[in-house]
Design a protein around this motif. Structure first.
Motif, short mmCIF file in Angstrom:
data_model
loop_
_atom_site.label_atom_id
_atom_site.label_comp_id
_atom_site.label_asym_id
_atom_site.label_seq_id
_atom_site.Cartn_x
_atom_site.Cartn_y
_atom_site.Cartn_z
N GLY A 139 38.50 -77.65 62.68
CA GLY A 139 38.58 -76.49 63.18
C GLY A 139 37.53 -75.71 62.98
O GLY A 139 36.97 -74.46 62.85
N TRP A 140 39.56 -74.87 63.59
CA TRP A 140 39.88 -73.41 62.80
C TRP A 140 39.52 -72.94 61.59
O TRP A 140 39.27 -71.93 60.99
CB TRP A 140 41.66 -73.45 62.97
N LEU A 141 39.66 -74.53 60.49
CA LEU A 141 39.60 -72.99 59.61
C LEU A 141 38.14 -73.52 59.12
O LEU A 141 37.17 -72.92 58.32
CB LEU A 141 39.95 -74.59 58.47
N VAL A 142 37.17 -74.73 59.51
CA VAL A 142 36.18 -73.77 59.50
C VAL A 142 35.40 -73.27 59.96
O VAL A 142 34.57 -72.44 59.49
CB VAL A 142 35.44 -75.58 60.38
N GLU A 143 35.32 -72.59 60.81
CA GLU A 143 35.07 -71.73 61.58
C GLU A 143 35.91 -70.08 60.80
O GLU A 143 35.00 -68.80 61.07
CB GLU A 143 35.30 -71.29 63.31
N GLY A 144 37.27 -70.60 60.20
CA GLY A 144 37.38 -68.91 59.83
C GLY A 144 37.29 -69.36 58.45
O GLY A 144 36.43 -67.68 58.33
N ILE A 145 36.37 -70.03 57.71
CA ILE A 145 35.52 -70.05 56.60
C ILE A 145 34.21 -69.31 56.65
O ILE A 145 33.77 -68.45 56.24
CB ILE A 145 35.39 -70.90 55.85
N ALA A 146 33.63 -70.17 58.12
CA ALA A 146 32.44 -69.29 58.38
C ALA A 146 32.19 -67.90 58.62
O ALA A 146 31.62 -66.95 57.92
CB ALA A 146 31.97 -69.94 59.31
N ASP A 147 33.33 -67.18 58.95
CA ASP A 147 33.79 -65.96 59.64
C ASP A 147 34.12 -65.08 58.29
O ASP A 147 34.12 -64.26 57.99
CB ASP A 147 34.84 -65.61 60.56
N TYR A 148 34.74 -65.74 56.92
CA TYR A 148 35.02 -65.20 55.72
C TYR A 148 33.66 -64.59 55.10
O TYR A 148 33.87 -63.41 55.13
CB TYR A 148 35.94 -65.35 55.22
N ALA A 163 33.40 -57.08 62.59
CA ALA A 163 34.69 -56.72 61.61
C ALA A 163 35.76 -57.81 61.68
O ALA A 163 36.10 -58.14 62.85
CB ALA A 163 34.88 -55.55 62.13
N LEU A 164 36.38 -58.60 61.13
CA LEU A 164 37.37 -58.64 60.30
C LEU A 164 38.85 -57.77 61.23
O LEU A 164 38.71 -56.79 60.94
CB LEU A 164 37.59 -59.28 58.85
N PRO A 165 39.46 -58.64 62.12
CA PRO A 165 40.06 -57.53 62.66
C PRO A 165 41.61 -57.49 61.76
O PRO A 165 42.12 -58.15 60.84
CB PRO A 165 40.96 -58.36 64.00
N GLY A 182 39.43 -66.13 59.47
CA GLY A 182 38.83 -65.57 58.89
C GLY A 182 39.96 -64.07 58.27
O GLY A 182 39.45 -63.71 56.63
N ALA A 183 39.86 -63.22 58.53
CA ALA A 183 41.22 -62.32 58.19
C ALA A 183 41.81 -62.83 57.09
O ALA A 183 42.39 -62.08 56.32
CB ALA A 183 41.14 -61.77 59.17
N PHE A 184 42.57 -63.73 57.78
CA PHE A 184 43.86 -64.67 56.92
C PHE A 184 43.28 -64.70 55.62
O PHE A 184 44.18 -64.78 54.36
CB PHE A 184 44.52 -65.10 57.58
#
Length: 247
Positions: A139-148, A163-165, A182-184
């Motif tokens: 889930g962390w990667l799914v949501e990270g890609i969505a915020d990216y 904004a991304l941190p 997402g920022a990563f």
């Protein structure tokens, strides 16, 4: 990208009705732009026409680009449902609801400029991964890609103060999800072009493992995070100066 084509279906397909008090106006319509058909449903007339237009325009602005860049076979028929009974912010369902975005109008009433929540949810439709939350689709990667994707394809994140941190907070890690991840990803993609696409493809095909990071960056995921986080970590406050004893 080709010029968007906007087409409203005949009025017979647009359902308009009033509640018993005549104060709200339901809105149900269907329109098509660049081969993607959107069914927009607001049974309670919860959003004003101006906000409705922003939701629709933002959806198309983001989804057409996300779909073209990540998954051209993503659904060409999408539904947006405005539901006052939903108490979250917004979500995309699964199975037969995997191309449906449900939005809480109360959130938009309190945060009228947070319109790019649609860009985040639209990316979930593009993702279309087989499952959520297990080892193959964390889930962390799914949501990270969505915020990216929200950062990359959003129509007006600045208006929402979103904004991304730029810093990494205490206790945060690559698997913190959402904006942190997402920022990563944004940093890692800039250093290793094609990484996010590779992660997305692996997740959709059910073959994701942490080895994907190593293959595309030459570094294990923890080492890559350390490289990213080290110069961005919030430094602890300096210790107070020690005072000598009085004699």
């Amino acid at each position: 990208m080709s010029r968007m084509r906007y087409r409203l279906l005949p009025l017979a397909l647009v359902a308009l009705s009033f509640c018993s008090f005549g104060q709200t106006q339901a809105f149900d319509t269907q329109l098509t732009r660049d081969g993607v058909t959107l069914n927009y449903q607001d049974a309670h007339g919860a959003l004003a026409a101006s906000q409705r237009k922003r939701v629709i325009d933002t959806f198309y602005f983001a989804y057409l680009r996300e779909r073209a860049d990540f998954h051209r076979a993503a659904p060409s028929m999408v539904r947006i449902v405005i539901d006052p009974a939903y108490t979250g912010i917004a979500f995309v369902g699964d199975k037969d609801q995997a191309a449906t975005i449900t939005i809480n109008p109360g959130w938009l009433a309190q945060h009228p400029n947070d319109i790019d929540l649609v860009s985040h949810e639209a990316m979930h439709i593009v993702q279309g991964y087989p499952g959520y939350g297990d080892a193959r689709v964390p889930g962390w990667l799914v949501e990270g890609i969505a915020d990216y994707a929200r950062d990359r394809y959003g129509m007006d994140n600045a208006a929402a103060g979103w904004a991304l941190p730029e810093k990494v907070g205490k206790g945060q890690n690559f698997d913190s999800g959402y904006r942190v991840t997402g920022a990563f990803l944004k940093w890692a993609e800039a250093a290793h072009p094609g990484l996010v696409q590779a992660l997305d493809n692996a997740l959709r095909d059910g073959r994701y493992t942490v080895a994907v990071w190593q293959k595309h960056t030459g570094k294990a995921l923890p080492a890559l995070w350390a490289e990213y986080a080290r110069p961005r970590s919030e430094a602890p406050p300096p210790a107070p100066a020690r005072r000598g004893k009085r004699h």
